[in-house]
Design a protein around this motif. Structure first.
Motif, PDB file in Angstrom:
ATOM      1  N   ALA A   1       5.709  17.429  27.417  1.00  0.00           N
ATOM      2  CA  ALA A   1       5.386  16.297  26.613  1.00  0.00           C
ATOM      3  C   ALA A   1       5.126  16.659  25.370  1.00  0.00           C
ATOM      4  CB  ALA A   1       4.057  15.476  27.367  1.00  0.00           C
ATOM      5  N   PHE A   2       5.273  15.877  24.462  1.00  0.00           N
ATOM      6  CA  PHE A   2       5.048  15.898  22.753  1.00  0.00           C
ATOM      7  C   PHE A   2       5.172  14.681  22.242  1.00  0.00           C
ATOM      8  CE2 PHE A   2       9.666  15.469  22.673  1.00  0.00           C
ATOM      9  CZ  PHE A   2       9.710  15.281  21.233  1.00  0.00           C
ATOM     10  N   ARG A   3       4.400  14.429  20.940  1.00  0.00           N
ATOM     11  CA  ARG A   3       4.591  13.370  20.281  1.00  0.00           C
ATOM     12  C   ARG A   3       5.510  13.477  19.359  1.00  0.00           C
ATOM     13  NH1 ARG A   3      -0.099  12.394  16.721  1.00  0.00           N
ATOM     14  NH2 ARG A   3      -0.385  14.615  16.634  1.00  0.00           N
ATOM     15  N   MET A   4       6.550  12.488  19.593  1.00  0.00           N
ATOM     16  CA  MET A   4       7.824  12.314  18.856  1.00  0.00           C
ATOM     17  C   MET A   4       7.452  11.241  17.691  1.00  0.00           C
ATOM     18  SD  MET A   4      11.642  11.733  20.332  1.00  0.00           S
ATOM     19  CE  MET A   4      13.196  11.600  19.236  1.00  0.00           C
ATOM     20  N   GLY A   5       8.164  11.638  16.519  1.00  0.00           N
ATOM     21  CA  GLY A   5       8.162  10.632  15.585  1.00  0.00           C
ATOM     22  C   GLY A   5       6.673  10.864  14.836  1.00  0.00           C
ATOM     23  N   THR A   6       6.480   9.724  13.874  1.00  0.00           N
ATOM     24  CA  THR A   6       5.216  10.062  13.031  1.00  0.00           C
ATOM     25  C   THR A   6       4.587   8.727  12.756  1.00  0.00           C
ATOM     26  OG1 THR A   6       4.530  11.047  10.726  1.00  0.00           O
ATOM     27  CG2 THR A   6       6.500   9.543  11.056  1.00  0.00           C
ATOM     28  N   ASP A   7       3.245   8.795  12.403  1.00  0.00           N
ATOM     29  CA  ASP A   7       2.629   7.681  12.074  1.00  0.00           C
ATOM     30  C   ASP A   7       2.396   7.851  10.404  1.00  0.00           C
ATOM     31  OD1 ASP A   7       2.334   6.406  14.469  1.00  0.00           O
ATOM     32  OD2 ASP A   7       0.633   8.011  15.167  1.00  0.00           O
ATOM     33  N   ASP A   8       2.691   8.756   9.769  1.00  0.00           N
ATOM     34  CA  ASP A   8       2.740   8.931   8.313  1.00  0.00           C
ATOM     35  C   ASP A   8       3.084   7.707   7.536  1.00  0.00           C
ATOM     36  OD1 ASP A   8       1.790  11.363   8.527  1.00  0.00           O
ATOM     37  OD2 ASP A   8       3.624  12.387   7.878  1.00  0.00           O
ATOM     38  N   LYS A   9       2.545   7.215   6.530  1.00  0.00           N
ATOM     39  CA  LYS A   9       2.883   6.281   5.900  1.00  0.00           C
ATOM     40  C   LYS A   9       3.922   6.355   4.915  1.00  0.00           C
ATOM     41  CE  LYS A   9      -0.444   4.010   7.821  1.00  0.00           C
ATOM     42  NZ  LYS A   9      -0.195   2.931   8.696  1.00  0.00           N
ATOM     43  N   ASN A  10       4.063   7.555   4.089  1.00  0.00           N
ATOM     44  CA  ASN A  10       5.204   8.038   3.152  1.00  0.00           C
ATOM     45  C   ASN A  10       6.454   8.425   3.903  1.00  0.00           C
ATOM     46  OD1 ASN A  10       6.325   8.229   0.739  1.00  0.00           O
ATOM     47  ND2 ASN A  10       5.733  10.283   0.645  1.00  0.00           N
ATOM     48  N   VAL A  11       7.055   7.386   4.682  1.00  0.00           N
ATOM     49  CA  VAL A  11       8.160   7.783   5.162  1.00  0.00           C
ATOM     50  C   VAL A  11       9.224   6.555   5.178  1.00  0.00           C
ATOM     51  CG1 VAL A  11       7.005   9.037   7.104  1.00  0.00           C
ATOM     52  CG2 VAL A  11       7.432   6.597   7.592  1.00  0.00           C
ATOM     53  N   PHE A  12      10.232   6.818   5.658  1.00  0.00           N
ATOM     54  CA  PHE A  12      11.405   5.694   5.544  1.00  0.00           C
ATOM     55  C   PHE A  12      11.424   4.784   6.795  1.00  0.00           C
ATOM     56  CE2 PHE A  12      12.910   9.399   3.313  1.00  0.00           C
ATOM     57  CZ  PHE A  12      13.391   8.780   2.197  1.00  0.00           C
ATOM     58  N   SER A  13      10.722   3.516   6.567  1.00  0.00           N
ATOM     59  CA  SER A  13      10.432   2.925   7.961  1.00  0.00           C
ATOM     60  C   SER A  13      11.510   2.136   8.419  1.00  0.00           C
ATOM     61  CB  SER A  13       9.536   1.564   7.342  1.00  0.00           C
ATOM     62  OG  SER A  13       9.994   0.853   6.381  1.00  0.00           O
ATOM     63  N   LEU A  14      12.758   1.980   7.694  1.00  0.00           N
ATOM     64  CA  LEU A  14      14.079   1.331   8.370  1.00  0.00           C
ATOM     65  C   LEU A  14      14.718   2.499   9.100  1.00  0.00           C
ATOM     66  CD1 LEU A  14      15.210  -0.545   5.118  1.00  0.00           C
ATOM     67  CD2 LEU A  14      14.075  -1.500   7.254  1.00  0.00           C
ATOM     68  N   ASP A  15      14.533   3.727   8.875  1.00  0.00           N
ATOM     69  CA  ASP A  15      14.876   4.678   9.934  1.00  0.00           C
ATOM     70  C   ASP A  15      14.374   4.724  11.254  1.00  0.00           C
ATOM     71  OD1 ASP A  15      16.402   5.468   7.712  1.00  0.00           O
ATOM     72  OD2 ASP A  15      15.538   7.369   7.287  1.00  0.00           O
ATOM     73  N   GLY A  16      13.084   4.152  11.477  1.00  0.00           N
ATOM     74  CA  GLY A  16      12.612   4.098  12.801  1.00  0.00           C
ATOM     75  C   GLY A  16      11.940   5.474  13.047  1.00  0.00           C
ATOM     76  N   GLU A  17      11.199   6.031  12.172  1.00  0.00           N
ATOM     77  CA  GLU A  17      10.488   7.348  12.456  1.00  0.00           C
ATOM     78  C   GLU A  17       9.436   6.972  13.301  1.00  0.00           C
ATOM     79  OE1 GLU A  17       9.880   9.948   9.055  1.00  0.00           O
ATOM     80  OE2 GLU A  17      11.436   9.153   8.067  1.00  0.00           O
ATOM     81  N   GLY A  18       8.827   5.905  13.127  1.00  0.00           N
ATOM     82  CA  GLY A  18       7.436   5.709  13.842  1.00  0.00           C
ATOM     83  C   GLY A  18       7.733   4.366  14.800  1.00  0.00           C
ATOM     84  N   PRO A  19       6.558   4.038  15.512  1.00  0.00           N
ATOM     85  CA  PRO A  19       5.374   4.910  15.434  1.00  0.00           C
ATOM     86  C   PRO A  19       5.764   6.231  16.536  1.00  0.00           C
ATOM     87  CG  PRO A  19       5.176   3.261  17.122  1.00  0.00           C
ATOM     88  CD  PRO A  19       6.309   3.254  16.102  1.00  0.00           C
ATOM     89  N   SER A  20       4.561   7.043  16.541  1.00  0.00           N
ATOM     90  CA  SER A  20       4.767   8.343  17.307  1.00  0.00           C
ATOM     91  C   SER A  20       4.457   7.956  18.574  1.00  0.00           C
ATOM     92  CB  SER A  20       3.650   9.237  16.719  1.00  0.00           C
ATOM     93  OG  SER A  20       2.139   8.929  16.930  1.00  0.00           O
ATOM     94  N   ARG A  21       4.996   8.553  19.600  1.00  0.00           N
ATOM     95  CA  ARG A  21       4.967   8.170  20.882  1.00  0.00           C
ATOM     96  C   ARG A  21       5.005   9.407  21.931  1.00  0.00           C
ATOM     97  NH1 ARG A  21       9.463   7.824  17.200  1.00  0.00           N
ATOM     98  NH2 ARG A  21      11.394   8.149  18.531  1.00  0.00           N
ATOM     99  N   LEU A  22       4.560   9.088  23.067  1.00  0.00           N
ATOM    100  CA  LEU A  22       4.617  10.507  24.290  1.00  0.00           C
ATOM    101  C   LEU A  22       5.910  10.361  24.484  1.00  0.00           C
ATOM    102  CD1 LEU A  22       2.686  12.753  24.842  1.00  0.00           C
ATOM    103  CD2 LEU A  22       2.023  11.220  26.916  1.00  0.00           C
ATOM    104  N   VAL A  23       6.792  11.477  24.586  1.00  0.00           N
ATOM    105  CA  VAL A  23       7.679  11.804  25.159  1.00  0.00           C
ATOM    106  C   VAL A  23       7.825  13.083  26.034  1.00  0.00           C
ATOM    107  CG1 VAL A  23      10.159  12.166  24.722  1.00  0.00           C
ATOM    108  CG2 VAL A  23       9.187  10.440  23.256  1.00  0.00           C
TER     109      VAL A  23
END
Length: 352
Positions: free
Chosen positions: A79-101
């Motif tokens: 299991a790992f945390r995928m994605g990010t909760d960083d603020k300086n990202v491209f929100s429209l790309d769907g990078e966040g929120p981080s989630r357990l996968v």
């Protein structure tokens, strides 16, 4: 061909569906490329490939089953945390929120598929890439040879550093007369998603899912921006091949590579994988969606059921923090599966 807007409005992944602009006397190209006006006229006609894509695909499929695990790393499940909760990202790309996968064990190539490896595939199958069938591919403006510049008549409208170059393909990355002879250890580029899939099938492999790719890129590190940690250049050391300077006109080449770097450049991550940040964008199997992860599977996610574009990960030698810091592990973009450019390649995966 239907126009498709990729997620990367900055133009880091030019699409065959992107609207092209005819080159003419104007400030747009002069400002973006600083190229003499006289170098932007001419004819881009090139004979289309005589071998249909379907024939190439069938040839590739007919020799599938090599199943050679040499050059691959077995990645343990977990299991790992995928994605990010960083603020300086491209929100429209769907990078966040981080989630357990959670991911099952799998194999993945140590490196992106090289020109030498792709050449072996072509020699064995007679496969013809989509760039060859279309008769052109996108080349970054600084790398188009002077003798070919008069033949360029169109560029990507919203990213005029991408030039439509007749005759550019994996074996002639900057156009006719250019060669991979001294780049056999570099990643193959001008590779579409369909091309990558055909190679993977021939090799008895497949493309990685986005979740597998990201899990592998993290190398066991939790929530870090890069495969080695959170700092881009720890102690001033370059760890990946990206753009330094003023994009798109001046590359100061501080990392040592102006274009692609050999596939085994820089130190590997803790899983033993090379260039999981920068160098070339890498195709994943998933259809691209900025929303799928909010309601999709958390165990071995395979991406959306359908779409118009496929997911790309890792960034490239053209990424720069001023406009496209998508060389971060969580970053993502997409392109139409028939698209090819001088900075898109792939690596393969396989079931454990």
């Amino acid at each position: 061909m239907k126009e498709v807007q990729t997620s990367c409005g900055c133009g880091c992944a030019a699409s065959r569906g992107t609207e092209l602009a005819a080159v003419a006397v104007g400030a747009q190209m002069a400002a973006a490329a600083e190229t003499p006006e006289s170098a932007l006229t001419g004819d881009t006609v090139r004979e289309q490939s005589k071998i249909a894509y379907r024939e190439g695909e069938e040839a590739a499929g007919g020799i599938a089953g090599i199943k050679d695990r040499a050059g691959m790393i077995k990645i343990p499940g977990g299991a790992f945390r995928m994605g990010t909760d960083d603020k300086n990202v491209f929100s429209l790309d769907g990078e966040g929120p981080s989630r357990l996968v959670t991911i099952d064990p799998f194999y993945i190539d140590e490196t992106a598929v090289t020109n030498a490896q792709f050449l072996a595939f072509v020699d064995a199958t007679g496969y013809v890439t989509e760039a060859e069938q279309y008769g052109w591919s996108f080349v970054f403006h600084l790398y188009v040879p002077e003798r070919l510049r008069p033949c360029v008549t169109s560029v990507v409208q919203n990213a005029p550093w991408w030039w439509n170059v007749a005759g550019a393909y994996w074996g002639a990355p900057e156009g006719p007369g250019t060669s991979i002879e001294d780049r056999l250890s570099h990643p193959a580029v001008h590779i579409s998603w369909h091309d990558a899939s055909a190679y993977a099938k021939w090799a008895g492999k497949r493309l990685p899912t986005e979740a597998e790719w990201e899990y592998a890129a993290r190398g066991g590190l939790d929530g870090k921006r890069y495969p080695w940690g959170d700092e881009l250049t720890p102690d001033g050391e370059h760890r990946c091949n990206i753009w330094q300077g003023t994009f798109p006109r001046v590359n100061e080449v501080e990392d040592g590579y102006e274009g692609t770097a050999p596939a085994r450049s820089f130190e590997p991550n803790d899983f033993g994988l090379y260039n999981m940040a920068g160098n070339v964008w890498e195709w994943c199997s998933d259809w691209f969606s900025p929303e799928y992860h909010r309601s999709g599977e958390s165990v071995n996610p395979r991406g959306a059921a359908g779409g118009e574009t496929r997911t790309l990960k890792g960034g490239s030698y053209l990424c720069h923090q001023s406009y496209c810091n998508r060389y971060r592990i969580a970053a993502r973009t997409s392109n139409t599966p028939d698209s090819s450019t001088g900075h898109m390649g792939f690596r393969c995966a396989a079931d454990a």
